[in-house]
Design a protein around this motif. Structure first.
Motif, PDB file in Angstrom:
ATOM      1  N   UNK A 177       6.850  -9.408   2.410  1.00 12.68           N
ATOM      2  CA  UNK A 177       6.002  -8.877   1.344  1.00 12.68           C
ATOM      3  C   UNK A 177       4.608  -8.553   1.869  1.00 12.68           C
ATOM      4  N   UNK A 178       4.071  -9.442   2.684  1.00 14.98           N
ATOM      5  CA  UNK A 178       2.734  -9.202   3.237  1.00 14.98           C
ATOM      6  C   UNK A 178       2.743  -8.024   4.213  1.00 14.98           C
ATOM      7  N   UNK A 179       3.772  -7.968   5.083  1.00 18.36           N
ATOM      8  CA  UNK A 179       3.837  -6.882   6.064  1.00 18.36           C
ATOM      9  C   UNK A 179       4.015  -5.538   5.362  1.00 18.36           C
ATOM     10  N   UNK A 180       4.869  -5.491   4.340  1.00 18.93           N
ATOM     11  CA  UNK A 180       5.094  -4.234   3.621  1.00 18.93           C
ATOM     12  C   UNK A 180       3.819  -3.791   2.914  1.00 18.93           C
ATOM     13  N   UNK A 181       3.158  -4.705   2.217  1.00 16.38           N
ATOM     14  CA  UNK A 181       1.935  -4.338   1.496  1.00 16.38           C
ATOM     15  C   UNK A 181       0.852  -3.856   2.458  1.00 16.38           C
ATOM     16  N   UNK A 182       0.697  -4.578   3.563  1.00 17.87           N
ATOM     17  CA  UNK A 182      -0.290  -4.147   4.559  1.00 17.87           C
ATOM     18  C   UNK A 182       0.093  -2.793   5.147  1.00 17.87           C
ATOM     19  N   UNK A 183       1.381  -2.589   5.381  1.00 16.71           N
ATOM     20  CA  UNK A 183       1.835  -1.304   5.906  1.00 16.71           C
ATOM     21  C   UNK A 183       1.558  -0.162   4.950  1.00 16.71           C
ATOM     22  N   UNK A 184       1.803  -0.393   3.666  1.00 15.68           N
ATOM     23  CA  UNK A 184       1.526   0.648   2.661  1.00 15.68           C
ATOM     24  C   UNK A 184       0.046   1.014   2.673  1.00 15.68           C
ATOM     25  N   UNK A 185      -0.815   0.012   2.739  1.00 15.06           N
ATOM     26  CA  UNK A 185      -2.256   0.285   2.770  1.00 15.06           C
ATOM     27  C   UNK A 185      -2.635   1.077   4.021  1.00 15.06           C
ATOM     28  N   UNK A 186      -2.056   0.714   5.163  1.00 21.10           N
ATOM     29  CA  UNK A 186      -2.355   1.451   6.398  1.00 21.10           C
ATOM     30  C   UNK A 186      -1.859   2.882   6.320  1.00 21.10           C
ATOM     31  N   UNK A 187      -0.636   3.057   5.776  1.00 26.06           N
ATOM     32  CA  UNK A 187      -0.089   4.420   5.656  1.00 26.06           C
ATOM     33  C   UNK A 187      -0.947   5.258   4.724  1.00 26.06           C
ATOM     34  N   UNK A 188      -1.273   4.712   3.564  1.00 34.88           N
ATOM     35  CA  UNK A 188      -2.130   5.450   2.632  1.00 34.88           C
ATOM     36  C   UNK A 188      -3.465   5.766   3.288  1.00 34.88           C
ATOM     37  N   UNK A 189      -3.995   4.797   4.046  1.00 37.32           N
ATOM     38  CA  UNK A 189      -5.246   5.045   4.752  1.00 37.32           C
ATOM     39  C   UNK A 189      -5.137   6.178   5.750  1.00 37.32           C
ATOM     40  N   UNK A 190      -4.011   6.238   6.475  1.00 33.09           N
ATOM     41  CA  UNK A 190      -3.815   7.316   7.440  1.00 33.09           C
ATOM     42  C   UNK A 190      -3.879   8.686   6.762  1.00 33.09           C
ATOM     43  N   UNK A 191      -3.177   8.816   5.643  1.00 32.32           N
ATOM     44  CA  UNK A 191      -3.119  10.124   4.978  1.00 32.32           C
ATOM     45  C   UNK A 191      -4.410  10.417   4.220  1.00 32.32           C
ATOM     46  N   UNK A 192      -5.042   9.383   3.686  1.00 28.56           N
ATOM     47  CA  UNK A 192      -6.377   9.573   3.105  1.00 28.56           C
ATOM     48  C   UNK A 192      -7.336  10.124   4.148  1.00 28.56           C
ATOM     49  N   UNK A 193      -7.284   9.546   5.343  1.00 27.16           N
ATOM     50  CA  UNK A 193      -8.188   9.984   6.410  1.00 27.16           C
ATOM     51  C   UNK A 193      -7.923  11.434   6.786  1.00 27.16           C
ATOM     52  N   UNK A 194      -6.640  11.799   6.887  1.00 29.41           N
ATOM     53  CA  UNK A 194      -6.319  13.195   7.220  1.00 29.41           C
ATOM     54  C   UNK A 194      -6.910  14.148   6.187  1.00 29.41           C
TER      55      UNK A 194
END
Length: 465
Positions: free
Chosen positions: A25-42
């Motif tokens: 649960x922690x890894x998935x939630x952190x991964x979602x935040x990182x992925x969203x951050x990647x696309x937000x940054x783009x």
């Protein structure tokens, strides 16, 4: 359920069984935040560069620069992740991106410096994703791993859509605010990993340590030298060759064949169709289809994926094109998590991050080449003809790939060999120590985690039994 409490091979693991694992649960939630951050940054940096320069080329470069680390050094950076424990690798990568995005958000930054900082930030993507990929098999076992991979793939597609939409909306009002939001997602992700993931030593054994280039080459040799891993790599790379094409040509397709539909809407529908199909395919096949059936479906789905796109030859409307792309995405999502599950189980722990770097880099290169080649062909020929014939060639390629697929016994043997390679080295018993009934040969168990590793090996073998 079987007597030991693990999901039966006759039925898939449930979502509740997967989410019952706290670390996941922690890894998935952190991964979602990182992925969203990647696309937000783009989205944010692309708009920021365009506003500063009014140059389409520079704004496109800002978008494309995130792919460069995978193309020029993905396997090497993934090998770095293999050398160190996965938790600190993920935390440091998130913190690096957080700091660099804060610097980019400073008003008045020169465009060349923005691009250089963005490139430096994206260098953290390969080791971060490699570490996360290698960590999952140590958290989830048996069919829970395959279902977890399906969830990750589907959520990743959703994160892409959300990241682009939210990033574009916030950046339109204030690119600086969008960058600050991005930085915050990485900060929260790092905090979640720190709080929710157990500290584990690196899986790379001392015998495998040499120098970085040699270790990286070992990752290539592992992927392409082992028959089962090579077959999976060929299947996955082949799927990438055609599944990305409708999305990559969506803008041109909408511009030339929008008919009565608004061009912008037509492009959005075509581009969104494949991720939507992928989300549905990953969740439905991953959850409702039994493990043995998923493995049996891999080969027909591999052929079906490009076959669905062949009717593009008939020059259908954008809405029909979107349906075809969604069907292709559904088929690819039905086979990829199962292929990924077999892939990680056929790899010893100490090679998983490196092998992930090889696969991820190959997928990036192949998708880029597929869009580039079909785009060049579409300059000379009609887009429906290009996509239809490209997909027809994909059917032939996939047919060859599935006909050369290794036997079940070969797959089982590869997973068993990887499980044995992960087993801890035996600890010799002190002289005179009497064997105990539950420890043959008098071998003591010094570390409770060693027992878990052996149990994990048994659960890995249950997936294809």
């Amino acid at each position: 359920m079987v007597p030991n409490g693990r999901p039966s091979p006759a039925r898939p693991a449930t979502f509740s069984e997967v989410f019952a694992q706290r670390e996941y649960r922690f890894v998935l939630t952190a991964g979602v935040l990182s992925w969203v951050g990647d696309y937000l940054a783009k989205a944010a940096v692309t708009l920021l560069v365009y506003r500063e320069t009014e140059s389409v080329a520079l704004s496109a470069a800002a978008f494309a620069i995130s792919y460069l680390p995978w193309l020029i050094g993905g396997p090497l950076l993934a090998t770095l992740a293999e050398r160190h424990p996965h938790r600190p690798v993920m935390i440091m990568c998130d913190l690096l991106r957080m700091v660099l995005l804060l610097v980019i958000a400073v008003p008045g930054m020169p465009t060349p410096l923005i691009l250089a900082l963005l490139f430096t930030a994206t260098l953290a993507n390969p080791p971060s994703q490699a570490a996360r990929s290698a960590l999952l098999p140590r958290i989830l076992t048996g069919d829970r791993l395959v279902v977890g991979l399906s969830i990750n793939a589907s959520v990743g597609q959703a994160a892409q859509v959300v990241g682009y939409l939210v990033g574009a909306a916030i950046a339109a009002a204030s690119p600086t605010l969008a960058l600050l939001t991005t930085s915050a997602t990485y900060a929260v992700s790092a905090t979640l990993i720190r709080l929710g993931v157990v500290a584990r030593p690196t899986a790379m054994k001392a015998a495998h340590r040499s120098h970085l280039l040699r270790e990286t080459s070992q990752g290539f040799r592992m992927v392409f030298g082992q028959p089962v891993l090579r077959a999976i790599a060929i299947l996955v790379f082949s799927a990438m060759l055609f599944s990305i094409v409708p999305e990559g040509l969506a803008a041109a397709w909408a511009g030339r064949h929008a008919d009565d539909m608004d061009q912008g809407l037509a492009q959005a529908v075509i581009m969104a169709a494949s991720p939507v199909g992928f989300i549905l395919g990953g969740l439905i096949v991953g959850r409702l289809v039994a493990p043995a059936r998923r493995i049996a479906l891999m080969r027909p789905l591999a052929v079906l994926a490009p076959l669905i796109l062949v009717p593009a030859l008939l020059d259908p409307s954008p809405l029909v094109v979107a349906l075809l792309a969604a069907g292709c995405g559904f088929a690819v999502a039905g086979l990829l998590p199962t292929a990924n599950g077999l892939f990680v189980q056929a790899l010893p722990d100490g090679f998983r991050a490196r092998a992930f770097g090889v696969m991820a880099s190959g997928m990036q290169v192949i998708q880029g080449l597929a869009v580039l080649v079909t785009g060049l062909l579409a300059e000379r020929f009609s887009i429906p003809l290009v996509v239809g014939l490209w997909s027809s060639a994909g059917v032939l390629l996939m047919t060859v790939a599935v006909l050369s697929w290794p036997s079940r016994a070969t797959v089982d043997a590869a997973i068993t060999a990887a499980s044995r390679a992960d087993a801890p080295d035996p600890v010799p018993a002190p002289p005179g120590l009497r064997p105990e009934p539950d420890r043959p040969g008098g071998q003591p168990v010094d570390n409770p985690e060693d027992v878990g590793q052996r149990d994990a090996g048994e659960r890995h073998r249950n997936v294809v039994s």
